[in-house]
Scaffold this motif. Structure first.
Motif, PDB file in Angstrom:
ATOM      1  N   ASP A  97      30.258  34.645  33.773  1.00 22.17           N
ATOM      2  CA  ASP A  97      30.268  33.421  34.480  1.00 22.17           C
ATOM      3  C   ASP A  97      31.609  33.420  35.945  1.00 22.17           C
ATOM      4  OD1 ASP A  97      32.308  32.731  33.133  1.00 22.17           O
ATOM      5  OD2 ASP A  97      31.986  30.807  32.057  1.00 22.17           O
ATOM      6  N   ALA A  98      32.140  34.379  36.053  1.00 27.42           N
ATOM      7  CA  ALA A  98      32.303  35.181  36.697  1.00 27.42           C
ATOM      8  C   ALA A  98      32.538  35.749  38.422  1.00 27.42           C
ATOM      9  CB  ALA A  98      33.884  35.854  36.334  1.00 27.42           C
ATOM     10  N   ASN A  99      32.827  35.786  38.726  1.00 28.17           N
ATOM     11  CA  ASN A  99      32.734  36.979  40.668  1.00 28.17           C
ATOM     12  C   ASN A  99      33.994  37.896  40.924  1.00 28.17           C
ATOM     13  OD1 ASN A  99      31.362  37.856  42.477  1.00 28.17           O
ATOM     14  ND2 ASN A  99      31.121  36.296  43.739  1.00 28.17           N
ATOM     15  N   VAL A 100      33.723  38.973  40.864  1.00 29.49           N
ATOM     16  CA  VAL A 100      34.177  40.134  40.562  1.00 29.49           C
ATOM     17  C   VAL A 100      33.804  41.503  41.177  1.00 29.49           C
ATOM     18  CG1 VAL A 100      36.216  39.414  38.507  1.00 29.49           C
ATOM     19  CG2 VAL A 100      34.353  40.556  38.223  1.00 29.49           C
ATOM     20  N   GLN A 101      35.023  41.635  41.892  1.00 34.60           N
ATOM     21  CA  GLN A 101      34.520  43.482  42.231  1.00 34.60           C
ATOM     22  C   GLN A 101      35.815  44.297  42.071  1.00 34.60           C
ATOM     23  OE1 GLN A 101      33.626  41.960  46.241  1.00 34.60           O
ATOM     24  NE2 GLN A 101      31.236  42.797  46.417  1.00 34.60           N
ATOM     25  N   SER A 102      35.551  45.567  41.824  1.00 34.55           N
ATOM     26  CA  SER A 102      36.345  46.527  42.347  1.00 34.55           C
ATOM     27  C   SER A 102      35.590  47.810  43.202  1.00 34.55           C
ATOM     28  CB  SER A 102      36.707  47.084  40.024  1.00 34.55           C
ATOM     29  OG  SER A 102      35.264  47.785  40.799  1.00 34.55           O
ATOM     30  N   THR A 103      37.017  48.255  42.829  1.00 35.46           N
ATOM     31  CA  THR A 103      37.080  49.672  44.090  1.00 35.46           C
ATOM     32  C   THR A 103      38.244  50.396  43.577  1.00 35.46           C
ATOM     33  OG1 THR A 103      38.922  49.044  45.785  1.00 35.46           O
ATOM     34  CG2 THR A 103      36.685  48.776  46.325  1.00 35.46           C
ATOM     35  N   ALA A 104      37.927  51.867  43.389  1.00 35.46           N
ATOM     36  CA  ALA A 104      38.655  53.001  42.803  1.00 35.46           C
ATOM     37  C   ALA A 104      39.149  53.775  42.968  1.00 35.46           C
ATOM     38  CB  ALA A 104      37.709  53.153  41.011  1.00 35.46           C
ATOM     39  N   THR A 105      40.265  54.118  42.601  1.00 31.42           N
ATOM     40  CA  THR A 105      39.984  55.796  43.193  1.00 31.42           C
ATOM     41  C   THR A 105      40.350  56.292  41.339  1.00 31.42           C
ATOM     42  OG1 THR A 105      42.829  55.304  43.294  1.00 31.42           O
ATOM     43  CG2 THR A 105      41.278  56.013  45.252  1.00 31.42           C
ATOM     44  N   PHE A 106      41.290  58.248  41.077  1.00 31.48           N
ATOM     45  CA  PHE A 106      41.023  58.255  39.834  1.00 31.48           C
ATOM     46  C   PHE A 106      41.949  57.890  38.749  1.00 31.48           C
ATOM     47  CE2 PHE A 106      44.221  61.125  41.985  1.00 31.48           C
ATOM     48  CZ  PHE A 106      44.743  61.399  41.273  1.00 31.48           C
ATOM     49  N   ASP A 107      43.252  56.806  39.437  1.00 31.77           N
ATOM     50  CA  ASP A 107      44.321  56.709  39.088  1.00 31.77           C
ATOM     51  C   ASP A 107      45.263  55.626  39.304  1.00 31.77           C
ATOM     52  OD1 ASP A 107      45.130  57.595  42.186  1.00 31.77           O
ATOM     53  OD2 ASP A 107      47.122  57.676  41.424  1.00 31.77           O
ATOM     54  N   LYS A 108      43.512  54.778  39.967  1.00 33.48           N
ATOM     55  CA  LYS A 108      43.510  53.117  40.378  1.00 33.48           C
ATOM     56  C   LYS A 108      42.576  52.200  40.262  1.00 33.48           C
ATOM     57  CE  LYS A 108      44.761  51.523  44.283  1.00 33.48           C
ATOM     58  NZ  LYS A 108      46.164  51.941  45.924  1.00 33.48           N
ATOM     59  N   GLN A 109      42.841  51.031  39.960  1.00 31.50           N
ATOM     60  CA  GLN A 109      41.634  50.107  39.799  1.00 31.50           C
ATOM     61  C   GLN A 109      41.986  49.047  40.756  1.00 31.50           C
ATOM     62  OE1 GLN A 109      38.060  50.374  38.702  1.00 31.50           O
ATOM     63  NE2 GLN A 109      38.793  52.587  37.676  1.00 31.50           N
ATOM     64  N   ASP A 110      41.258  48.460  41.447  1.00 30.55           N
ATOM     65  CA  ASP A 110      41.336  47.373  42.466  1.00 30.55           C
ATOM     66  C   ASP A 110      40.297  46.174  41.876  1.00 30.55           C
ATOM     67  OD1 ASP A 110      44.012  47.983  43.316  1.00 30.55           O
ATOM     68  OD2 ASP A 110      42.964  49.534  45.118  1.00 30.55           O
ATOM     69  N   VAL A 111      40.976  45.076  41.580  1.00 34.12           N
ATOM     70  CA  VAL A 111      39.768  44.371  40.976  1.00 34.12           C
ATOM     71  C   VAL A 111      39.934  42.901  41.610  1.00 34.12           C
ATOM     72  CG1 VAL A 111      38.808  42.675  39.168  1.00 34.12           C
ATOM     73  CG2 VAL A 111      39.399  45.416  38.432  1.00 34.12           C
ATOM     74  N   LYS A 112      39.004  42.520  42.498  1.00 36.19           N
ATOM     75  CA  LYS A 112      38.879  40.921  42.885  1.00 36.19           C
ATOM     76  C   LYS A 112      38.207  39.829  42.746  1.00 36.19           C
ATOM     77  CE  LYS A 112      37.982  39.341  48.007  1.00 36.19           C
ATOM     78  NZ  LYS A 112      37.306  39.909  49.447  1.00 36.19           N
ATOM     79  N   VAL A 113      38.909  39.302  42.000  1.00 32.92           N
ATOM     80  CA  VAL A 113      38.437  38.345  41.522  1.00 32.92           C
ATOM     81  C   VAL A 113      38.445  37.052  42.448  1.00 32.92           C
ATOM     82  CG1 VAL A 113      38.876  36.176  39.528  1.00 32.92           C
ATOM     83  CG2 VAL A 113      39.770  38.722  39.852  1.00 32.92           C
ATOM     84  N   THR A 114      36.757  36.898  42.439  1.00 39.52           N
ATOM     85  CA  THR A 114      37.099  35.652  44.213  1.00 39.52           C
ATOM     86  C   THR A 114      36.934  34.405  42.669  1.00 39.52           C
ATOM     87  OG1 THR A 114      35.252  37.201  45.472  1.00 39.52           O
ATOM     88  CG2 THR A 114      34.998  35.270  45.420  1.00 39.52           C
ATOM     89  N   TYR A 115      35.662  34.471  41.570  1.00 36.06           N
ATOM     90  CA  TYR A 115      35.791  32.853  41.170  1.00 36.06           C
ATOM     91  C   TYR A 115      35.899  33.424  39.622  1.00 36.06           C
ATOM     92  CZ  TYR A 115      33.968  29.222  38.241  1.00 36.06           C
ATOM     93  OH  TYR A 115      33.815  28.614  37.401  1.00 36.06           O
ATOM     94  N   PRO A 116      37.007  33.050  38.813  1.00 36.75           N
ATOM     95  CA  PRO A 116      37.702  33.425  37.537  1.00 36.75           C
ATOM     96  C   PRO A 116      36.452  32.934  36.137  1.00 36.75           C
ATOM     97  CG  PRO A 116      39.092  31.433  38.456  1.00 36.75           C
ATOM     98  CD  PRO A 116      38.268  31.303  39.401  1.00 36.75           C
ATOM     99  N   THR A 122      45.175  31.028  39.006  1.00 34.59           N
ATOM    100  CA  THR A 122      44.144  32.194  39.215  1.00 34.59           C
ATOM    101  C   THR A 122      42.384  31.678  39.171  1.00 34.59           C
ATOM    102  OG1 THR A 122      43.063  31.525  36.508  1.00 34.59           O
ATOM    103  CG2 THR A 122      44.275  32.942  36.424  1.00 34.59           C
ATOM    104  N   SER A 123      42.659  29.842  39.702  1.00 34.90           N
ATOM    105  CA  SER A 123      41.303  29.593  40.176  1.00 34.90           C
ATOM    106  C   SER A 123      41.540  29.782  42.063  1.00 34.90           C
ATOM    107  CB  SER A 123      41.541  28.003  40.395  1.00 34.90           C
ATOM    108  OG  SER A 123      42.437  27.658  41.131  1.00 34.90           O
ATOM    109  N   ALA A 124      42.172  30.809  42.798  1.00 39.37           N
ATOM    110  CA  ALA A 124      42.460  30.834  43.777  1.00 39.37           C
ATOM    111  C   ALA A 124      41.837  32.495  44.121  1.00 39.37           C
ATOM    112  CB  ALA A 124      43.703  31.224  44.052  1.00 39.37           C
ATOM    113  N   GLU A 125      42.135  33.317  44.936  1.00 33.01           N
ATOM    114  CA  GLU A 125      40.767  34.748  45.080  1.00 33.01           C
ATOM    115  C   GLU A 125      42.101  34.893  45.345  1.00 33.01           C
ATOM    116  OE1 GLU A 125      39.480  36.524  48.847  1.00 33.01           O
ATOM    117  OE2 GLU A 125      38.093  36.131  48.076  1.00 33.01           O
ATOM    118  N   HIS A 126      42.071  36.172  44.554  1.00 37.01           N
ATOM    119  CA  HIS A 126      43.349  37.124  43.970  1.00 37.01           C
ATOM    120  C   HIS A 126      42.976  38.360  43.920  1.00 37.01           C
ATOM    121  CE1 HIS A 126      42.626  36.029  40.150  1.00 37.01           C
ATOM    122  NE2 HIS A 126      43.127  36.784  40.053  1.00 37.01           N
ATOM    123  N   THR A 127      43.913  39.750  43.787  1.00 43.49           N
ATOM    124  CA  THR A 127      43.820  40.963  43.583  1.00 43.49           C
ATOM    125  C   THR A 127      43.922  41.701  42.055  1.00 43.49           C
ATOM    126  OG1 THR A 127      42.540  41.578  45.976  1.00 43.49           O
ATOM    127  CG2 THR A 127      42.872  43.441  44.053  1.00 43.49           C
TER     128      THR A 127
END
Length: 733
Positions: A74-93, A183-188
């Motif tokens: 019931d959350a909204n998350v998106q990610s972008t990746a390089t081989f050594d890093k994952q950036d996960v954007k949490v829009t709704y937790p 965690t309720s605020a949008e964060h990465t």
């Protein structure tokens, strides 16, 4: 002034006299108005410095696909990746900390093993995350840990697997609602440098060249399944990570039954001992990076030939447990004239049996001599063979042993007998215990042409070491050439019904005739030989193909294209050059599409020999075109043979962490001794012995191999597989 003019006149006269005697470099002319000195042969590799093929920046993006995923219940998350890093954007937790996940399935979790997860985590808000190990199929959770992230945080989580083995384990970073307002605020959230190690044992699943990699060459490893996004190269002595790169190029490999991935660590150039570790639990065998890695290996590959010597006593001082008195040293019966007996003592036993064959013998000795011609500095007088210490490179001493036998196989009318064998294979006895009569079987057009090629090459290989022997080799070609030219038909002799010796059947002789013509032109510069080669090419344009014992045309094309006079042949030169490039490019295409970068489309009897032969052809192409990709292709064939294969085995006995011990070799079997330095045939999907025939039908082609004595179709050894590998190693060292 008069004195000056007199001196000048004397100088001119002296110059004329020197030029007449050839001392100023003109070529002597024979009675047929042909140059008797050889044309210029360029066999050294192009001047390519290390900087030109060690990339400054390794490409960690092309063909990279992350193996980590995000999901939200019931959350909204998106990610972008390089081989050594994952950036996960949490829009709704969501509503719970497990509502948003960064996870990875397919992790082997073995009972009794301890696992360590490390990572660096950063969040744009202060918050908690949860790490869990569990079963991806059932959802069962084995262990969890809740960690507070306050800016950049290094995390470590350990757990021991007490449940039964799970091959589809899941590791999850739970990034949902931690119960705070933050965690309720949008964060990465950034998760980087993730590593999961089996702290209990190394599994050696990652495939490497188990001998090692030379400093200036490409260095690649293979992962047999998806083992994460990154790999580390670890210095064994210091346990420090010296390089991290991307795991890329997922390839479904039908030949191995795997999905293979590749790691490239070419930029690691500091000498030392290393291992590779995958992001997800995998390790490799240890290996070396350094210079001159293959000299000792090549020495033992060469010494194998001395163990194969026939009619020669193997002294315990150098042969150790393989020693025996001279074998097969009686006169041989000429099969098609049984009233005649001749001396054919000498030469090499071909394989695990005691037959001696001209077709395979010429192939093997050609490889040795061409390796020496191309890179003489690689070969020393230190291989531990009987002639070691005589001041001559041991490779030439060993090759000469076979050359002198080949001379005995030449009939007085010029034809060359095809083999010296007994009527049947002996049991598992030492060769000196084999008391069967020796027969020489009739001459063939292929063996006669092959003899000519070999003697022509010998006249070049030995010209500086022993000019008298070099001249004798060239002299031996005369009668055989006359016989070959005057016998235009393809002549092959099949075994009599009462003989069970090996046959080495061929289906044509156009490639042998083509090679013979090119080799004689290589050695003499006489245009008649080049014209003969051209004629055979015109009759059969497939005559230019192959570096095996049966297909030898590429040897002829190589000698032609490397000759400084070849360009004078205009259209013919361009045709042969283009054909050679096409053949090499086909091999590169196979290599680039294969998960282990092998050149093998099929795995048949002697597959390792075919890989080495393809390595020869690729090095030939490198010499001709100067394209480093051809050399890299040859390097990969050596890497495959020495451990970077689906069986995780170095196929050379006594070399690598996992290598054959039960080769099909009668001498070693009879002495209960270990034969070091022998290249086994390798996987044979045709299953041509009783051992491989028992393997299940589901065993993939590249894995139809058994390290047993009775598996002769996969575990026998031969002179012409060893010779091919010696050539490749001497060129990539």
């Amino acid at each position: 002034m008069k004195k000056l003019l007199t001196c000048l006149l004397l100088f001119i006269i002296l110059g004329i006299l020197l030029n007449m005697t050839g001392l100023l470099g003109s070529k002597p002319i024979d009675e047929n108005n042909q140059p008797t000195s050889t044309p210029t042969i360029v066999v050294d590799k192009p001047d390519v410095s290390n900087d030109s093929y060690i990339p400054i920046t390794v490409d960690n993006e092309t063909n990279f696909v992350t193996s980590w995923y995000t999901q939200g219940t019931d959350a909204n998350v998106q990610s972008t990746a390089t081989f050594d890093k994952q950036d996960v954007k949490v829009t709704y937790p969501g509503t719970t900390i497990a509502s948003a996940q960064l996870f990875r399935d397919g992790i082997p979790l073995l009972k009794g093993s301890s696992y360590v997860l490390t990572a660096d985590v950063n969040s744009t808000v202060n918050r908690d995350i949860e790490i869990s190990f569990g079963d991806a199929d059932t959802g069962e959770v084995y262990a969890t840990d809740r960690i507070t992230i306050n800016g950049y945080t290094s995390v470590r989580f350990e757990f021991k697997m007490n449940s039964a083995d799970k091959w589809n384990g899941r590791i999850s970073f739970n990034l949902g609602n931690d119960g705070t307002a933050n965690t309720s605020a949008e964060h990465t959230i950034t998760v980087s440098n993730i590593r999961i190690r089996n702290g209990t044992k190394n599994d050696n699943t990652i495939k490497v060249n188990q001998i090692g990699y030379t400093i200036g060459n490409d260095k690649k490893c293979v992962f047999p399944y998806n083992q994460g996004d990154l790999f580390d190269v670890v210095n064994v002595k210091t346990n420090e990570i010296v390089y991290t790169g991307a795991i890329v190029n997922g390839v479904k490999n039908e030949k191995t039954g795997e999905t293979n991935f590749t790691g490239n660590f070419t930029n690691v150039i500091t000498p030392g001992t290393y291992r590779v570790e995958a992001q997800i639990t995998g390790t490799s065998f240890e290996f070396t990076i350094g210079d001159d890695l293959y000299h000792s290996l090549s020495n033992d590959l060469l010494k194998f030939f001395s163990f194969q010597r026939c009619a020669y006593a193997l002294d315990p001082a150098w042969a150790f447990d393989l020693a025996h008195i001279a074998c097969h040293d009686t006169a041989a019966i000429v099969y098609d004239d049984p009233t005649r007996v001749i001396d054919v003592n000498g030469g090499w036993h071909d394989a695990g049996d005691y037959g001696r064959y001209v077709k395979t013998g010429t192939k093997a000795v050609n490889d040795l001599m061409l390796a020496y011609i191309a890179n003489p500095s690689f070969f020393k007088d230190d291989a531990g063979i009987p002639e070691t210490g005589n001041g001559i490179p041991d490779i030439l001493d060993e090759a000469r042993f076979e050359l002198e036998w080949l001379m005995k196989m030449q009939a007085d009318w010029g034809g060359v007998y095809n083999k010296a064998v007994t009527q049947g294979f002996p049991g598992d006895i030492s060769p000196d215990e084999d008391m069967q009569r020796i027969y020489v079987l009739p001459a063939e057009s292929t063996t006669t042409a092959g003899f000519i090629s070999t003697m022509a090459i010998a006249s070049i290989a030995y010209k500086d070491v022993d000019p008298t022997f070099a001249a004798a080799c060239l002299e031996k070609t005369k009668k055989s050439w006359e016989n070959l030219v005057n016998t235009p038909d393809f002549i092959e002799f099949t075994n009599p019904t009462d003989f069970t010796a090996g046959e080495y059947r061929d289906d044509k002789d156009s490639d042998e005739r083509y090679f013979a013509g090119m080799a004689m032109w290589y050695a003499t510069g006489d245009a008649q030989y080049l014209e003969y080669a051209k004629e055979n090419y015109t009759k059969d344009n497939s005559a230019t193909k192959g570096t095996s014992w049966s297909d030898v045309g590429a040897y002829g094309s190589y000698l032609f294209l490397m000759n400084s006079d070849a360009k004078k042949q205009g259209t013919f030169y361009e045709t042969i050059k283009n054909e050679f490039k096409t053949q090499a490019d086909i091999l590169l295409g196979i290599i680039n599409a294969d998960g282990y970068q092998t050149s093998l489309e099929n795995y048949s009897w002697g597959s390792n020999g075919y890989a080495a032969n393809n390595g020869i052809q690729l090095m030939f192409a490198y010499d001709i075109f100067g394209d480093i990709s051809y050399k890299q292709g040859a390097i990969e064939q050596a890497n495959y043979i020495l451990g970077k294969n689906s069986l995780n085995m170095s196929f050379v006995s006594g070399y690598g962490k996992n290598s054959p011990v039960n080769m099909h070799h009668r001498l070693a079997k009879s002495k209960n001794a270990f034969l070091k330095g022998a290249l086994v045939g390798g996987p044979d999907n045709d299953r041509e012995d009783t051992i491989t025939a028992q393997l299940g039908a589901n065993v993939p082609p590249a894995k139809v191999y058994v390290d047993q004595y009775l598996s002769y179709s996969s575990n026998e050894v031969t002179i012409y597989w060893n010779s091919a590998l010696i050539y490749v190693l001497s060129r990539i060292n």
